[in-house]
Write an enzyme that holds these catalytic residues in place. Structure first.
Site, PDB file in Angstrom:
ATOM      1  N   CYS A 288       0.868  -1.171   0.000  1.00 52.23           N
ATOM      2  CA  CYS A 288       0.000   0.000   0.000  1.00 52.23           C
ATOM      3  C   CYS A 288       0.906   1.222   0.000  1.00 52.23           C
ATOM      4  O   CYS A 288       2.119   1.100   0.204  1.00 52.23           O
ATOM      5  CB  CYS A 288      -0.927  -0.001   1.217  1.00 52.23           C
ATOM      6  SG  CYS A 288      -2.302   1.190   1.089  1.00 52.23           S
TER       7      CYS A 288
ATOM      8  N   CYS B 248      -0.167   4.219   1.702  1.00 52.39           N
ATOM      9  CA  CYS B 248      -0.700   5.189   2.667  1.00 52.39           C
ATOM     10  C   CYS B 248       0.380   5.764   3.574  1.00 52.39           C
ATOM     11  O   CYS B 248       0.287   6.918   3.999  1.00 52.39           O
ATOM     12  CB  CYS B 248      -1.829   4.577   3.485  1.00 52.39           C
ATOM     13  SG  CYS B 248      -1.378   3.083   4.381  1.00 52.39           S
TER      14      CYS B 248
ATOM     15  N   CYS C  70      -4.433   5.755   0.420  1.00 52.51           N
ATOM     16  CA  CYS C  70      -3.942   4.519  -0.182  1.00 52.51           C
ATOM     17  C   CYS C  70      -3.877   4.589  -1.702  1.00 52.51           C
ATOM     18  O   CYS C  70      -3.763   3.559  -2.367  1.00 52.51           O
ATOM     19  CB  CYS C  70      -4.838   3.349   0.230  1.00 52.51           C
ATOM     20  SG  CYS C  70      -5.108   3.219   2.006  1.00 52.51           S
TER      21      CYS C  70
ATOM     22  N   LYS D 277     -12.049  -5.479   2.824  1.00 53.17           N
ATOM     23  CA  LYS D 277     -11.503  -4.569   3.822  1.00 53.17           C
ATOM     24  C   LYS D 277     -12.440  -3.384   3.999  1.00 53.17           C
ATOM     25  O   LYS D 277     -12.701  -2.639   3.055  1.00 53.17           O
ATOM     26  CB  LYS D 277     -10.119  -4.090   3.383  1.00 53.17           C
ATOM     27  CG  LYS D 277      -9.455  -3.085   4.315  1.00 53.17           C
ATOM     28  CD  LYS D 277      -8.093  -2.692   3.752  1.00 53.17           C
ATOM     29  CE  LYS D 277      -7.406  -1.634   4.574  1.00 53.17           C
ATOM     30  NZ  LYS D 277      -6.091  -1.262   4.006  1.00 53.17           N
TER      31      LYS D 277
ATOM     32  N   ARG E  68     -11.396   7.259   4.216  1.00 46.66           N
ATOM     33  CA  ARG E  68     -11.174   6.240   3.190  1.00 46.66           C
ATOM     34  C   ARG E  68     -12.461   5.552   2.759  1.00 46.66           C
ATOM     35  O   ARG E  68     -12.437   4.501   2.142  1.00 46.66           O
ATOM     36  CB  ARG E  68     -10.151   5.219   3.697  1.00 46.66           C
ATOM     37  CG  ARG E  68      -8.778   5.855   3.876  1.00 46.66           C
ATOM     38  CD  ARG E  68      -7.752   4.889   4.429  1.00 46.66           C
ATOM     39  NE  ARG E  68      -6.462   5.570   4.533  1.00 46.66           N
ATOM     40  CZ  ARG E  68      -5.493   5.241   5.378  1.00 46.66           C
ATOM     41  NH1 ARG E  68      -5.679   4.233   6.206  1.00 46.66           N
ATOM     42  NH2 ARG E  68      -4.356   5.907   5.408  1.00 46.66           N
TER      43      ARG E  68
ATOM     44  N   LYS F 145     -11.250  -7.926   6.920  1.00 49.86           N
ATOM     45  CA  LYS F 145     -10.635  -6.975   7.849  1.00 49.86           C
ATOM     46  C   LYS F 145     -11.600  -5.833   8.102  1.00 49.86           C
ATOM     47  O   LYS F 145     -12.122  -5.277   7.125  1.00 49.86           O
ATOM     48  CB  LYS F 145      -9.333  -6.450   7.242  1.00 49.86           C
ATOM     49  CG  LYS F 145      -8.595  -5.421   8.087  1.00 49.86           C
ATOM     50  CD  LYS F 145      -7.377  -4.868   7.356  1.00 49.86           C
ATOM     51  CE  LYS F 145      -6.707  -3.799   8.205  1.00 49.86           C
ATOM     52  NZ  LYS F 145      -5.591  -3.141   7.497  1.00 49.86           N
TER      53      LYS F 145
ATOM     54  N   SER G   1      -5.588  -3.696  14.857  1.00 49.81           N
ATOM     55  CA  SER G   1      -4.954  -3.061  16.013  1.00 49.81           C
ATOM     56  C   SER G   1      -5.945  -2.599  17.075  1.00 49.81           C
ATOM     57  O   SER G   1      -5.704  -2.770  18.275  1.00 49.81           O
ATOM     58  CB  SER G   1      -4.087  -1.891  15.551  1.00 49.81           C
ATOM     59  OG  SER G   1      -4.861  -0.906  14.883  1.00 49.81           O
TER      60      SER G   1
END
Length: 317
Positions: free
Chosen positions: A112, A114, A122, A187, A209, A240, A266
């Site tokens: 990616c 980003c 991205c 995602k 995004r 994700k 995360s």
């Protein structure tokens, strides 16, 4: 004859074995920064750090002793760019890691831009609109440099239509046909990426995004996205965030016949970490429960910030 890239490597074979939950089915993210300053902690991510290269090599060596050998690399370079990207530091990281550990580990490279763009997005923008062609050309060039430096696998995460097809074609044309692609195929735009963006220095500098990542309310679009990337040539698929996408795994596997994994992201991980620090939860028991739920839902592999401690947490090592 169609190549089955999964069979080319023991770690990959274990990763895609569907008869048992094996340690190689857990992938450990690792962040490596260009700066030689001391490695620093990442808010919410416990023992996970933003490593300098020397500390990262020491960390991987320790992880190998704990039988953690499947890694997903996130390089964090100093310089930000508009559209002409220099990834020489990432090439250096890959070469160093592979020179030190060779085939003892499997090294996935997140693909990616980003953390490279000044915008934190991205993709590349032209006249305030996403420029898909420029984005594809740029990321395919970066993937080529990763492959030539020794990456074992490429993991496109940008959700740019055509990225898997372009990378697959590039790899095949350059005699890299055995390198697998693990696509972030479903995602979502999510609120659970905060600690990651802190580590990767990749927060958007304007907007969000939602114009190119999936809407969490749309199940059919999420399934269609994975089907599309499977048709482009992805060897492995992914949902994700993991916990908020758990209902998609079985449907995607049924429709594509591809291995489908999850990224326990995360923010999801941080919830367990912070509760544990406040002694409101048992970390190992909670993480085991999450992994069991992912496997129950049909996840073939799990990207987890606790993968390096799997022997202690789950496998009684």
């Amino acid at each position: 004859m169609k190549i089955n890239r999964i069979l080319s490597n023991e770690i990959l074979r274990n990763m895609c074995s569907d008869t048992a939950f094996l340690k190689d089915q857990l992938i450990q993210p690792i962040f490596i920064k260009e700066s030689n300053e001391n490695s620093n902690s990442i808010p919410g991510l416990g023992k996970n750090k933003l490593f300098n290269l020397n500390d990262a090599l020491k960390r991987i060596e320790k992880d190998l002793k704990k039988e953690c050998r499947n890694f997903l690399l996130f390089p964090v370079q100093n310089e930000k760019f508009e559209n002409d990207f220099n990834v020489s530091f990432t090439e250096k990281i890959i070469i160093n890691i592979k020179e030190n550990f060779g085939s003892d580990i499997f090294l996935w490279l997140d693909l990616c831009i980003c953390s490279l763009t000044k915008s934190g997005h991205c993709c590349i923008f032209t006249n305030e609109k996403i420029d898909i062609n420029k984005s594809l050309k740029c990321m395919t060039k970066i993937a080529s440099s990763y492959a030539n430096s020794g990456a074992d696998g490429i993991a496109p995460s940008s959700m740019t239509p055509g990225i898997v097809k372009n990378v697959r074609n590039m790899l095949d044309k350059n005699s890299k046909e055995n390198i697998p692609i693990m696509s972030y195929s479903s995602k979502f735009a999510s609120n659970f990426y905060g600690p990651f963006r802190e580590a990767a220095d990749s927060a958007p500098q304007f907007g969000d995004r939602k114009q190119y990542q999936l809407d969490v309310r749309s199940k059919e679009s999420a399934i269609a996205s994975s089907i599309s990337y499977a048709k482009e040539g992805a060897d492995l698929l992914m949902v994700k965030p993991g916990l908020t996408s758990i209902d998609l795994i079985s449907d995607i596997h049924t429709k594509t016949k591809k291995p489908v994994g999850v990224y326990h992201v995360s923010g999801e991980y941080a919830g367990i970490e912070i509760l544990s620090q406040k002694k409101l939860i048992n970390f190992d028991a909670a993480m085991s429960e999450v992994w069991d739920a992912f496997k129950r839902a049909g996840a073939q592999f799990i990207i987890s910030y606790a993968a390096r401690d799997a022997s202690r947490i789950y496998f009684n090592g």
